[in-house]
Design an enzyme around this catalytic site. Structure first.
Site, PDB file in Angstrom:
ATOM      1  N   ASN A   8       0.874  -1.174   0.000  1.00 41.09           N
ATOM      2  CA  ASN A   8       0.000   0.000   0.000  1.00 41.09           C
ATOM      3  C   ASN A   8       0.911   1.225   0.000  1.00 41.09           C
ATOM      4  OD1 ASN A   8      -1.797   2.052   0.515  1.00 41.09           O
ATOM      5  ND2 ASN A   8      -2.387   1.359   2.560  1.00 41.09           N
ATOM      6  N   LYS A  10       0.194   4.247  -0.375  1.00 33.86           N
ATOM      7  CA  LYS A  10      -0.451   5.444   0.223  1.00 33.86           C
ATOM      8  C   LYS A  10      -0.185   6.675  -0.657  1.00 33.86           C
ATOM      9  CE  LYS A  10      -0.203   3.266   4.710  1.00 33.86           C
ATOM     10  NZ  LYS A  10      -0.190   3.422   6.151  1.00 33.86           N
ATOM     11  N   HIS A  99      -9.599   1.124   4.748  1.00 31.46           N
ATOM     12  CA  HIS A  99      -8.339   1.250   5.495  1.00 31.46           C
ATOM     13  C   HIS A  99      -8.601   2.121   6.724  1.00 31.46           C
ATOM     14  CE1 HIS A  99      -4.264   2.375   6.544  1.00 31.46           C
ATOM     15  NE2 HIS A  99      -3.865   1.342   5.838  1.00 31.46           N
ATOM     16  N   GLU A 101      -6.999   4.415   8.013  1.00 36.25           N
ATOM     17  CA  GLU A 101      -6.769   5.858   7.817  1.00 36.25           C
ATOM     18  C   GLU A 101      -8.004   6.511   7.211  1.00 36.25           C
ATOM     19  OE1 GLU A 101      -3.090   5.476   5.649  1.00 36.25           O
ATOM     20  OE2 GLU A 101      -2.088   4.859   7.494  1.00 36.25           O
ATOM     21  N   GLU A 169      -5.623  -5.282  10.339  1.00 35.14           N
ATOM     22  CA  GLU A 169      -4.602  -4.271  10.592  1.00 35.14           C
ATOM     23  C   GLU A 169      -4.920  -3.563  11.903  1.00 35.14           C
ATOM     24  OE1 GLU A 169      -2.613  -2.936   6.758  1.00 35.14           O
ATOM     25  OE2 GLU A 169      -4.426  -1.753   6.904  1.00 35.14           O
ATOM     26  N   GLY A 175       2.039   2.063  10.869  1.00 38.73           N
ATOM     27  CA  GLY A 175       2.977   3.181  10.780  1.00 38.73           C
ATOM     28  C   GLY A 175       3.644   3.534  12.098  1.00 38.73           C
ATOM     29  N   SER A 213       3.020  -2.251  10.326  1.00 33.90           N
ATOM     30  CA  SER A 213       4.479  -2.195  10.548  1.00 33.90           C
ATOM     31  C   SER A 213       5.182  -3.512  10.257  1.00 33.90           C
ATOM     32  CB  SER A 213       4.786  -1.734  11.980  1.00 33.90           C
ATOM     33  OG  SER A 213       4.314  -0.421  12.177  1.00 33.90           O
TER      34      SER A 213
HETATM   35  C1  PEP Z   1      -0.988   0.009   6.128  1.00 33.30           C
HETATM   36  O1  PEP Z   1      -1.257   1.178   6.254  1.00 33.30           O
HETATM   37  O2  PEP Z   1      -1.738  -0.727   5.454  1.00 33.30           O
HETATM   38  C2  PEP Z   1       0.210  -0.490   6.776  1.00 33.30           C
HETATM   39  C3  PEP Z   1       0.251  -1.741   7.111  1.00 33.30           C
HETATM   40  O3  PEP Z   1       1.194   0.429   7.010  1.00 33.30           O
HETATM   41  P1  PEP Z   1       2.603   0.168   7.736  1.00 33.30           P
HETATM   42  O4  PEP Z   1       3.159  -1.096   7.186  1.00 33.30           O
HETATM   43  O5  PEP Z   1       3.439   1.358   7.383  1.00 33.30           O
HETATM   44  O6  PEP Z   1       2.295   0.075   9.192  1.00 33.30           O
END
Ligand code: PEP
Length: 250
Positions: A8, A10, A99, A101, A169, A175, A213
């Site tokens: 992803n 972003k 997601h 976010e 997630e 993040g 992460s």
């Molecule tokens: C995400 O936003 O889908 C994600 C997993 O981000 P990160 O790996 O940076 O935590």
């Protein structure tokens, strides 16, 4: 089943950055073709970079691409929106929906995510539906309740292993550099697998990704956990080296 390693991207990078990143991924896979035996690869760039990715992966079956969102409406007067059919027409195979976010910053609800997933399915896209609890919800012991409500609320009728992927997630892991303990991820993924029976066709073969992460170091144990069928990767998907190292760990 093969692991799905999904990036992803972003809202990161320029068009040139996107071209370099996909070229590096394709070259890396060319150099390590064994990765393709165990993993499928997906990248989800920003909308504006999709056509460059389409061009870059033309004639390659090694990497498919998708988007990070789509509209809930089919078409018409929806300024600034991109429809599921437009994504399919642009060569996308997948779309990330719900997601955290977007749930947090755009106020997306389960009902809206379900409508988007219906559009995605109608257009022939695979919907990657994201779920996950916040730190407070986990601290209160409510993580399963939260994830159950999200799954029940956002999965449309007609969801199947062929058109739906779930991404677990935990919001506190995205993040932040913190990942779930593999044992906790395994518990939640097992719970999600149970929830999927009755909700999707062919629940055993519906992929459940872990996201939050995930890095090359943490990937091995997470991807080895039962019912973890791949990763949705943010930060570490922005360099081919880290992205492919996660696949190596699988
Ligand atoms: C995400 O936003 O889908 C994600 C997993 O981000 P990160 O790996 O940076 O935590």
């Amino acid at each position: 089943m093969k692991k799905l390693i999904a990036g992803n991207w972003k809202m990161n990078g320029t068009l040139d950055d996107a071209r370099v990143l996909i070229a590096d991924i394709l070259n890396g896979l060319h150099a390590q073709p064994e990765l393709l035996k165990t993993c499928d690869f997906l990248v989800c760039p920003p909308f504006l970079h999709i056509s460059a990715i389409r061009h870059a992966v033309y004639n390659s079956k090694d990497v498919v691409f998708g988007a990070q969102d789509c509209a809930a409406a089919e078409n018409g007067a929806h300024t600034g929106e991109i429809s599921a059919a437009m994504l399919r027409d642009s060569g996308c195979s997948h779309v990330i929906l719900g997601h955290s976010e977007r749930r947090q910053h755009q106020g997306e609800t389960d009902a809206l995510i379900r409508k988007k997933a219906e559009r995605a399915h109608a257009a022939g896209l695979i919907a990657i539906i994201c779920v996950g609890e916040t730190a407070d919800e986990r601290a209160a012991g409510n993580e399963k309740k939260v994830v159950e409500a999200q799954i029940r609320g956002s999965l449309p009728a007609g969801a199947s292993a062929a058109n739906t992927v779930i991404a677990y997630e935990p919001v506190w892991a995205i993040g932040t550099g913190k990942t779930a303990m593999p044992a906790d991820a395994e518990v939640m993924h097992g719970f999600i697998r149970e929830l999927l029976s009755g909700q999707v066709e062919n629940p055993e073969n519906t992929r459940i990704l872990y996201g939050g992460s995930m890095k090359p170091d943490s990937a091995k144990a997470l991807l080895a956990a039962k019912n973890v069928d791949g990763g949705l990767i943010g930060g570490a998907s922005l360099t081919a080296r880290e992205f492919l190292a996660i696949a190596q760990a699988a």
